[in-house]
Design a protein around this motif. Structure first.
Motif, PDB file in Angstrom:
ATOM      1  N   TYR A   1       0.829  -1.207   0.000  1.00  0.00           N
ATOM      2  CA  TYR A   1       0.000   0.000   0.000  1.00  0.00           C
ATOM      3  C   TYR A   1       0.862   1.255   0.000  1.00  0.00           C
ATOM      4  CZ  TYR A   1      -2.897   3.759   1.841  1.00  0.00           C
ATOM      5  OH  TYR A   1      -3.517   4.978   2.028  1.00  0.00           O
ATOM      6  N   ARG A   2       1.877   1.279   0.864  1.00  0.00           N
ATOM      7  CA  ARG A   2       2.747   2.467   0.940  1.00  0.00           C
ATOM      8  C   ARG A   2       3.546   2.653  -0.348  1.00  0.00           C
ATOM      9  NH1 ARG A   2       1.496   6.071   4.536  1.00  0.00           N
ATOM     10  NH2 ARG A   2       3.608   6.887   4.253  1.00  0.00           N
ATOM     11  N   ARG A   3       3.971   1.531  -0.958  1.00  0.00           N
ATOM     12  CA  ARG A   3       4.824   1.611  -2.148  1.00  0.00           C
ATOM     13  C   ARG A   3       4.025   1.845  -3.421  1.00  0.00           C
ATOM     14  NH1 ARG A   3       7.143   2.573  -5.868  1.00  0.00           N
ATOM     15  NH2 ARG A   3       9.089   1.778  -6.770  1.00  0.00           N
ATOM     16  N   TRP A   4       2.887   1.167  -3.576  1.00  0.00           N
ATOM     17  CA  TRP A   4       2.135   1.224  -4.823  1.00  0.00           C
ATOM     18  C   TRP A   4       0.721   1.778  -4.670  1.00  0.00           C
ATOM     19  CZ3 TRP A   4       5.598   0.636  -8.385  1.00  0.00           C
ATOM     20  CH2 TRP A   4       6.671  -0.252  -8.191  1.00  0.00           C
ATOM     21  N   GLY A   5       0.073   1.478  -3.557  1.00  0.00           N
ATOM     22  CA  GLY A   5      -1.301   1.937  -3.369  1.00  0.00           C
ATOM     23  C   GLY A   5      -1.430   3.447  -3.281  1.00  0.00           C
ATOM     24  N   LYS A   6      -0.468   4.087  -2.643  1.00  0.00           N
ATOM     25  CA  LYS A   6      -0.516   5.548  -2.489  1.00  0.00           C
ATOM     26  C   LYS A   6      -0.443   6.270  -3.833  1.00  0.00           C
ATOM     27  CE  LYS A   6      -0.314   7.726   0.834  1.00  0.00           C
ATOM     28  NZ  LYS A   6      -1.431   8.406   1.529  1.00  0.00           N
ATOM     29  N   LEU A   7       0.075   5.586  -4.853  1.00  0.00           N
ATOM     30  CA  LEU A   7       0.157   6.208  -6.177  1.00  0.00           C
ATOM     31  C   LEU A   7      -1.219   6.388  -6.804  1.00  0.00           C
ATOM     32  CD1 LEU A   7       3.175   4.215  -7.695  1.00  0.00           C
ATOM     33  CD2 LEU A   7       3.204   6.492  -6.645  1.00  0.00           C
ATOM     34  N   ALA A   8      -2.240   5.736  -6.230  1.00  0.00           N
ATOM     35  CA  ALA A   8      -3.595   5.818  -6.779  1.00  0.00           C
ATOM     36  C   ALA A   8      -4.543   6.554  -5.834  1.00  0.00           C
ATOM     37  CB  ALA A   8      -4.125   4.416  -7.063  1.00  0.00           C
ATOM     38  N   SER A   9      -3.998   7.409  -4.989  1.00  0.00           N
ATOM     39  CA  SER A   9      -4.845   8.164  -4.063  1.00  0.00           C
ATOM     40  C   SER A   9      -5.409   9.410  -4.733  1.00  0.00           C
ATOM     41  CB  SER A   9      -4.032   8.565  -2.827  1.00  0.00           C
ATOM     42  OG  SER A   9      -3.069   9.554  -3.173  1.00  0.00           O
ATOM     43  N   HIS A  10      -6.399  10.030  -4.093  1.00  0.00           N
ATOM     44  CA  HIS A  10      -6.972  11.275  -4.603  1.00  0.00           C
ATOM     45  C   HIS A  10      -5.893  12.353  -4.728  1.00  0.00           C
ATOM     46  CE1 HIS A  10     -11.126  10.557  -5.170  1.00  0.00           C
ATOM     47  NE2 HIS A  10     -11.451  10.370  -3.893  1.00  0.00           N
ATOM     48  N   ARG A  11      -5.042  12.424  -3.724  1.00  0.00           N
ATOM     49  CA  ARG A  11      -4.006  13.456  -3.718  1.00  0.00           C
ATOM     50  C   ARG A  11      -3.047  13.260  -4.878  1.00  0.00           C
ATOM     51  NH1 ARG A  11      -1.327  13.656   1.840  1.00  0.00           N
ATOM     52  NH2 ARG A  11      -3.473  14.262   2.349  1.00  0.00           N
ATOM     53  N   ALA A  12      -2.633  12.011  -5.114  1.00  0.00           N
ATOM     54  CA  ALA A  12      -1.725  11.731  -6.217  1.00  0.00           C
ATOM     55  C   ALA A  12      -2.386  12.059  -7.556  1.00  0.00           C
ATOM     56  CB  ALA A  12      -1.301  10.263  -6.185  1.00  0.00           C
ATOM     57  N   MET A  13      -3.670  11.758  -7.668  1.00  0.00           N
ATOM     58  CA  MET A  13      -4.407  12.045  -8.892  1.00  0.00           C
ATOM     59  C   MET A  13      -4.507  13.550  -9.133  1.00  0.00           C
ATOM     60  SD  MET A  13      -6.011  10.767 -11.458  1.00  0.00           S
ATOM     61  CE  MET A  13      -7.349  11.038 -12.627  1.00  0.00           C
ATOM     62  N   GLN A  14      -4.816  14.288  -8.095  1.00  0.00           N
ATOM     63  CA  GLN A  14      -4.952  15.741  -8.228  1.00  0.00           C
ATOM     64  C   GLN A  14      -3.631  16.392  -8.608  1.00  0.00           C
ATOM     65  OE1 GLN A  14      -6.554  16.706  -4.385  1.00  0.00           O
ATOM     66  NE2 GLN A  14      -8.656  16.187  -4.959  1.00  0.00           N
ATOM     67  N   GLU A  15      -2.539  15.921  -7.985  1.00  0.00           N
ATOM     68  CA  GLU A  15      -1.225  16.482  -8.319  1.00  0.00           C
ATOM     69  C   GLU A  15      -0.849  16.181  -9.768  1.00  0.00           C
ATOM     70  OE1 GLU A  15       1.449  14.958  -5.424  1.00  0.00           O
ATOM     71  OE2 GLU A  15       0.678  16.208  -3.781  1.00  0.00           O
TER      72      GLU A  15
END
Length: 243
Positions: free
Chosen positions: A57-71
């Protein structure tokens, strides 16, 4: 008799899985996944994979978060998760299926434990001498229901399908994957039930024990291994979405 070391190891393993699930859920509360169903998938995966799921989750899941998408949108770039290696996308697809299996199996085992008559409805005493085999039927039904629902809420929005089309595509995408997962899980649970607990320790382990759920954690990891090559094929053929 179950040895003390195995009992303590089981407690640690189950508690670690729960802790990792809570940590992931707390982080998702602050920064949810862009695809809402993944907010369920990651904590559910942690219940059996523990630190492995937390690392993933920390390595790959966070790449698909709302924040990552917005950035990414702000920089006019594709979503970061799309750049993940193909092997990782396949792994996420397998855990997506596995989370439905985990929740279905969790519900089925406790239902059959709390209401033994349910196991009788599925063949205990009539078709099967072992209660475990009857419960496996309920396991599969509930896992299939959760798995198809999870896949539906992934495929339908990603492909812009109608509800009927989304449901059909979810069935096509998840049936083989889920069945492969359950085969791996059932295989290890049979080994644990007949050889490890009964054969080595002369004990019958009930659902209301840490040892049972520790064995289930290992069984789910076995399910991941049997489902992974199937997911590879499904994603390659375009039957299942790369995640």
């Amino acid at each position: 008799m179950i040895p003390t070391w195995l009992h303590l190891l089981s407690i640690v393993a189950v508690a670690t899985g729960l802790l990792c699930a809570v940590l992931i859920a707390a982080d998702e509360w602050r920064d949810p996944q862009h695809m809402w169903i993944m907010n369920v998938v990651w904590p559910a995966s942690a219940l059996y994979a523990g630190p492995l799921a937390l690392w993933g989750y920390r390595r790959w899941g966070k790449l698909a978060s709302h924040r990552a998408m917005q950035e990414a949108e702000r920089r006019n770039e594709p979503m970061p998760s799309m750049a993940s290696p193909f092997a990782v996308k396949v792994g996420k697809g397998a855990t997506h299926c596995g989370s439905g299996c985990a929740l279905g199996d969790l519900c089925a085992e406790w239902i059959a434990f709390a209401i033994p008559t349910v196991a009788v409805w599925f063949g205990w005493h009539s078709l099967f001498a072992e209660k475990m085999f009857a419960v496996w039927i309920l396991d599969y039904i509930l896992a299939f229901g959760f798995g198809i629902a999870f896949q539906y809420f992934t495929i339908k929005p990603m492909r812009g399908l109608s509800p009927a089309e989304g449901l059909w595509q979810a069935v096509k995408a998840d049936t083989l994957s889920l069945t492969a997962w359950q085969i791996g899980m059932y295989g290890f649970m049979a080994i644990a039930h007949f050889w490890i607990f009964a054969g080595l320790f002369g004990a019958e382990v009930e659902v209301a024990s840490f040892e049972f759920w520790f064995a289930m954690q290992i069984a789910m990891l076995c399910g991941f291994m049997t489902a992974y090559p199937v997911n590879w094929w499904l994603v390659k053929r375009g039957i299942k979405e790369a995640m």
